[in-house]
Write a protein that holds these residues in place. Structure first.
Motif, PDB file in Angstrom:
ATOM      1  N   ALA A  86     -40.569  25.126 -68.232  1.00  0.00           N
ATOM      2  CA  ALA A  86     -41.289  23.907 -67.852  1.00  0.00           C
ATOM      3  C   ALA A  86     -40.521  23.181 -66.759  1.00  0.00           C
ATOM      4  N   GLU A  87     -41.226  22.842 -65.693  1.00  0.00           N
ATOM      5  CA  GLU A  87     -40.628  21.987 -64.677  1.00  0.00           C
ATOM      6  C   GLU A  87     -40.613  20.553 -65.206  1.00  0.00           C
ATOM      7  N   PRO A  88     -39.784  19.693 -64.640  1.00  0.00           N
ATOM      8  CA  PRO A  88     -39.740  18.307 -65.134  1.00  0.00           C
ATOM      9  C   PRO A  88     -41.124  17.662 -65.128  1.00  0.00           C
ATOM     10  N   PHE A  89     -41.490  17.077 -66.259  1.00  0.00           N
ATOM     11  CA  PHE A  89     -42.767  16.377 -66.357  1.00  0.00           C
ATOM     12  C   PHE A  89     -42.676  15.041 -65.625  1.00  0.00           C
ATOM     13  N   VAL A  90     -43.788  14.645 -65.031  1.00  0.00           N
ATOM     14  CA  VAL A  90     -43.877  13.349 -64.361  1.00  0.00           C
ATOM     15  C   VAL A  90     -44.718  12.426 -65.229  1.00  0.00           C
ATOM     16  N   VAL A  91     -44.163  11.262 -65.568  1.00  0.00           N
ATOM     17  CA  VAL A  91     -44.884  10.277 -66.368  1.00  0.00           C
ATOM     18  C   VAL A  91     -45.544   9.286 -65.423  1.00  0.00           C
ATOM     19  N   HIS A  92     -46.845   9.046 -65.625  1.00  0.00           N
ATOM     20  CA  HIS A  92     -47.613   8.152 -64.763  1.00  0.00           C
ATOM     21  C   HIS A  92     -48.081   6.936 -65.555  1.00  0.00           C
ATOM     22  N   PRO A 148     -49.997  26.565 -63.298  1.00  0.00           N
ATOM     23  CA  PRO A 148     -50.691  25.905 -64.410  1.00  0.00           C
ATOM     24  C   PRO A 148     -49.920  24.652 -64.812  1.00  0.00           C
ATOM     25  N   ALA A 149     -50.626  23.657 -65.317  1.00  0.00           N
ATOM     26  CA  ALA A 149     -49.980  22.404 -65.692  1.00  0.00           C
ATOM     27  C   ALA A 149     -50.490  21.939 -67.048  1.00  0.00           C
ATOM     28  N   LEU A 150     -49.612  21.272 -67.777  1.00  0.00           N
ATOM     29  CA  LEU A 150     -49.950  20.713 -69.082  1.00  0.00           C
ATOM     30  C   LEU A 150     -50.062  19.206 -68.934  1.00  0.00           C
ATOM     31  N   HIS A 151     -51.193  18.647 -69.382  1.00  0.00           N
ATOM     32  CA  HIS A 151     -51.452  17.214 -69.262  1.00  0.00           C
ATOM     33  C   HIS A 151     -51.630  16.627 -70.656  1.00  0.00           C
ATOM     34  N   CYS A 152     -50.827  15.613 -70.986  1.00  0.00           N
ATOM     35  CA  CYS A 152     -50.980  14.929 -72.268  1.00  0.00           C
ATOM     36  C   CYS A 152     -50.839  13.428 -72.050  1.00  0.00           C
ATOM     37  N   THR A 153     -51.252  12.652 -73.036  1.00  0.00           N
ATOM     38  CA  THR A 153     -51.418  11.212 -72.865  1.00  0.00           C
ATOM     39  C   THR A 153     -50.709  10.458 -73.980  1.00  0.00           C
ATOM     40  N   ARG A 154     -49.935   9.439 -73.600  1.00  0.00           N
ATOM     41  CA  ARG A 154     -49.299   8.573 -74.593  1.00  0.00           C
ATOM     42  C   ARG A 154     -50.228   7.439 -74.996  1.00  0.00           C
ATOM     43  N   SER A 155     -50.947   6.860 -74.024  1.00  0.00           N
ATOM     44  CA  SER A 155     -51.835   5.746 -74.346  1.00  0.00           C
ATOM     45  C   SER A 155     -52.948   5.659 -73.314  1.00  0.00           C
ATOM     46  N   VAL A 163     -50.879   5.686 -69.920  1.00  0.00           N
ATOM     47  CA  VAL A 163     -49.659   6.414 -69.587  1.00  0.00           C
ATOM     48  C   VAL A 163     -49.881   7.890 -69.901  1.00  0.00           C
ATOM     49  N   THR A 164     -49.715   8.727 -68.900  1.00  0.00           N
ATOM     50  CA  THR A 164     -49.901  10.166 -69.070  1.00  0.00           C
ATOM     51  C   THR A 164     -48.667  10.904 -68.568  1.00  0.00           C
ATOM     52  N   ALA A 165     -48.567  12.158 -68.954  1.00  0.00           N
ATOM     53  CA  ALA A 165     -47.496  13.020 -68.455  1.00  0.00           C
ATOM     54  C   ALA A 165     -48.110  14.342 -68.032  1.00  0.00           C
ATOM     55  N   CYS A 166     -47.640  14.864 -66.911  1.00  0.00           N
ATOM     56  CA  CYS A 166     -48.160  16.125 -66.402  1.00  0.00           C
ATOM     57  C   CYS A 166     -46.996  16.936 -65.844  1.00  0.00           C
ATOM     58  N   GLY A 167     -46.944  18.205 -66.210  1.00  0.00           N
ATOM     59  CA  GLY A 167     -45.858  19.040 -65.727  1.00  0.00           C
ATOM     60  C   GLY A 167     -46.290  20.482 -65.552  1.00  0.00           C
TER      61      GLY A 167
END
Length: 308
Positions: free
Chosen positions: A15-21, A36-43, A96-100
């Motif tokens: 996994a490359e470093p995830f970016v939090v937005h 390919p990228a994995l996208h998940c959401t904190r809020s 707030v999401t994260a994608c890496g």
């Protein structure tokens, strides 16, 4: 075809470093486009806008695997009057999401998602174990602890195993991008069908793409997939239609055209025969699973007028 059990046992993840937005402070960040990228959401919630016009809803209760070579923009939900009023008043919920970018391989060689053409979207309840795993991932991404990258890769592997188990409970692996992992030449023909499900293919044309004679191609395809190439194409179209119905607001007639059906009525007949439910009721049930049982749409007779 590699079995799912064997595939997951041999799963290796980088996994490359995830970016939090924080989407209240940023304007349309993007993921991709090459890996390919994995996208998940904190809020919060919103939509992922993919190159080509497709959109996918995201929230704390789903996770998305984005296909390679398709840039994706991340936009907070602004579709309702209430959401716009809260945004203007500065009281909109924090998004707030994260994608890496990820590289998930079978024994370090074959890329698990390299042939993925459409996003994988999995929804889950708050008390679902997969939800806890992805929240653990978000916690690790947000932290600055020693060994964070190694831990992120470990947690991503666990999350992907849970995700793939869930995904293939309701998706036939024989219609997925996984079939092409075992045989590169079959994979070329399958990739073409995945890319252009709306196109009418002949056995000869697909065999030429695979670099085989028609008889060898048909036999090898049936052995790997358990059905003929044309049957596979039909299953692929209906699987793609299911994803479009669940993850977009496209009209049913447009969905039908995108997967190769010339009319809404012929598409509805095929969809109903395969799923036991019409496309409109399928979409309603997918978006509102707690409301009650499916309302089965009548199957239109041959020659029925199309509905716009």
């Amino acid at each position: 075809m590699i079995s799912l059990d064997r595939l997951l046992d041999g799963l290796e993840v980088e996994a490359e470093p995830f970016v939090v937005h924080d989407l209240r402070r940023e304007c349309t960040p993007s993921c991709g486009p090459m890996k390919p990228a994995l996208h998940c959401t904190r809020s919060g919630s919103g939509v992922v806008e993919l190159a080509g016009g497709a959109t996918v809803r995201f929230s704390r209760h789903n996770v998305i695997v984005l296909p390679p070579r398709r840039r994706a923009g991340i936009v907070p939900e602004r579709s309702t009057v209430g959401a716009r009023m809260k945004e203007e008043a500065g009281t909109s919920p924090k998004v707030v999401t994260a994608c890496g970018a990820i590289r998930a391989t079978y024994q370090g060689s074959v890329g698990l998602f390299d042939q993925l053409r459409e996003p994988i979207v999995e929804n889950f309840a708050a008390d679902d174990p997969i939800h806890r795993s992805f929240q653990d991932l978000m916690d690790e991404i947000a932290g600055t602890r020693a060994g964070s990258r190694a831990m992120v890769e470990t947690v991503v592997r666990r999350c992907l195993i849970l995700l793939m188990r869930r995904h293939f409970r309701h998706v036939d692996a024989r219609t997925s991008w996984l079939v092409g992992l075992d045989d590169v030449r079959l994979g070329r023909a399958m990739a073409l069908m995945h890319d252009r499900p709306q196109q009418s293919f002949t056995l000869r044309a697909l065999a030429e793409v695979a670099g085989m004679s028609r008889s060898v191609f048909a036999a090898r395809f049936a052995d790997a997939v358990g059905q003929s190439p044309i049957e596979f194409l039909k299953m692929l179209r209906l699987a793609r239609a299911s994803q479009l119905l669940m993850n977009s607001d496209l009209p049913v007639k447009t969905v039908a055209a995108r997967v190769g059906y010339s009319s809404r009525s012929s598409f509805t007949r095929a969809f109903h025969a395969h799923h036991g439910i019409g496309p409109t009721a399928f979409r309603t049930a997918a978006h509102e699973p707690a409301i009650g049982p499916f309302v089965v749409e009548p199957t239109p007779p041959d020659g029925a007028a199309e509905v716009a």
